[in-house]
Scaffold this active site. Structure first.
Site, short mmCIF file in Angstrom:
data_model
loop_
_atom_site.label_atom_id
_atom_site.label_comp_id
_atom_site.label_asym_id
_atom_site.label_seq_id
_atom_site.Cartn_x
_atom_site.Cartn_y
_atom_site.Cartn_z
N ASP A 16 0.87 -1.18 0.00
CA ASP A 16 0.00 0.00 0.00
C ASP A 16 0.90 1.23 0.00
OD1 ASP A 16 -2.41 1.60 0.43
OD2 ASP A 16 -1.63 1.93 2.44
N CYS A 79 -3.85 -0.96 -1.91
CA CYS A 79 -4.13 0.46 -2.13
C CYS A 79 -5.12 0.62 -3.30
CB CYS A 79 -2.82 1.14 -2.46
SG CYS A 79 -2.95 2.87 -2.86
N GLU A 158 -6.17 9.31 9.45
CA GLU A 158 -4.82 9.16 10.02
C GLU A 158 -4.65 9.98 11.30
OE1 GLU A 158 -1.33 9.02 7.71
OE2 GLU A 158 -2.22 7.60 6.33
N CYS A 190 -11.36 3.37 -0.71
CA CYS A 190 -10.06 3.87 -0.24
C CYS A 190 -9.75 3.13 1.04
CB CYS A 190 -10.14 5.37 0.01
SG CYS A 190 -8.63 6.04 0.74
N HIS A 192 -8.51 4.04 3.73
CA HIS A 192 -8.73 4.73 5.00
C HIS A 192 -10.20 4.84 5.39
CE1 HIS A 192 -4.65 5.81 4.16
NE2 HIS A 192 -4.54 6.58 5.23
N1 DGL Z 1 -4.04 3.95 0.07
C1 DGL Z 1 -4.68 4.99 -0.67
C2 DGL Z 1 -5.93 4.42 -1.36
O1 DGL Z 1 -6.51 3.46 -0.96
C3 DGL Z 1 -5.05 6.18 0.20
C4 DGL Z 1 -3.87 6.98 0.68
C5 DGL Z 1 -3.05 7.59 -0.45
O2 DGL Z 1 -3.52 8.54 -1.09
O3 DGL Z 1 -1.95 7.10 -0.68
O4 DGL Z 1 -6.34 4.96 -2.35
#
Ligand code: DGL
Length: 274
Positions: A16, A79, A158, A190, A192
């Protein structure tokens, strides 16, 4: 079927842009406790969300090179941004089987929707790539899809800003248009966003099911390992290793929020050398 007996003991590699993929790792740990896992978080080059497709592809390639050096049997692109912009590209280059988060999330949404009206939220990279739209439409051409980039959700998650008035205000603003579209299913596209399930669910209301691509991806990983006879033969708990490209201590601290438990040793990797 290919004879994979020599590979079954090897680890699953997960990568990720940083910490967020731990939401996917968490579900994989829960569903596949006997699997060895190597997790790489590209904390030194985070975030991927606002970057160009070319850069995300280059980064993803280096992340995969690192995981392959660890001898992994299967790679999960945890990711959403990297899955959207780079999965097809890296799949063409490497022989190791790979899975991203987009298709499992899309399939999960199609299973749940009754009205065929689906919403998708994610980073700028994910939303402007239209990866979810393409995947959803390829699976069912009759769907109505409404998308919205919600980039500030990443920072809020975060910072641990989960149930705060500021988060609610931002979420209301982001979700206003999608809410008017009478969707019954919303893909949290996403890494997060599963942390913000509560405020998102409150705003969208009871009639909208949230699709957590982390859970869907863990299920799809188990299925893919079973289908290719790659599941671990071990009966004991798997070994879990964590690597990052910057600030292992910060990863340990913030990562707990995403993984739901303490993280042990975290290795530092010079990812630009891959
Ligand atoms: N891991 C990213 C996603 O799932 C979110 C954080 C980033 O922008 O790197 O798209």
């Amino acid at each position: 079927m290919r004879d994979n007996s020599g590979h079954r003991n090897k680890a699953i590699g997960i990568f990720d842009s940083g910490i967020g993929g731990l939401t996917v790792a968490r579900e994989i740990f829960r569903l596949l406790p006997n699997e060895n896992v190597v997790y790489f978080g590209d904390t030194g080059r985070y975030p991927y969300g606002p970057r160009s497709p070319e850069i995300v592809r280059k980064f993803a390639r280096q992340d995969v090179n690192f995981l392959i050096e660890q001898g992994v049997k299967f790679i999960v692109v945890a990711c959403n941004t990297a899955s959207s912009l780079a999965l097809e590209y890296i799949k063409r280059i490497y022989n190791v089987p790979m899975l991203g988060v987009i298709e499992p999330g899309a399939r999960g949404a199609i299973e749940k929707t009754a009205s065929n009206r689906i919403g998708v939220i994610g980073t700028h990279g994910t939303i402007s790539s239209k990866a979810y739209d393409k995947c959803l439409r390829a699976l069912d051409g009759s769907l109505k899809i409404y998308s919205r980039a919600c980039p500030l959700f990443v920072a809020l998650a975060e910072e641990g800003y989960i149930d705060r008035p500021a988060t609610r205000l931002i979420a209301e603003d982001y979700l206003r248009d999608i809410k008017r579209k009478s969707i019954d299913t919303l893909i949290l596209g996403c890494t997060h966003y599963p942390l913000l399930k509560k405020p998102i669910a409150d705003i969208m209301g009871r009639g909208v099911r949230l699709i957590d691509s982390a859970e869907e991806t863990a299920r799809a990983t188990r299925q893919a390992l079973l289908e290719s006879a790659l599941t671990s033969p071990s009966a004991g708990p798997g070994k879990r290793q964590f690597f990052v490209s910057d600030s292992p201590d910060k990863f340990k601290k913030v990562g707990q929020l995403f993984l739901g438990k303490k993280i042990g040793k975290v290795g530092l990797v010079d990812i630009n050398s891959y």
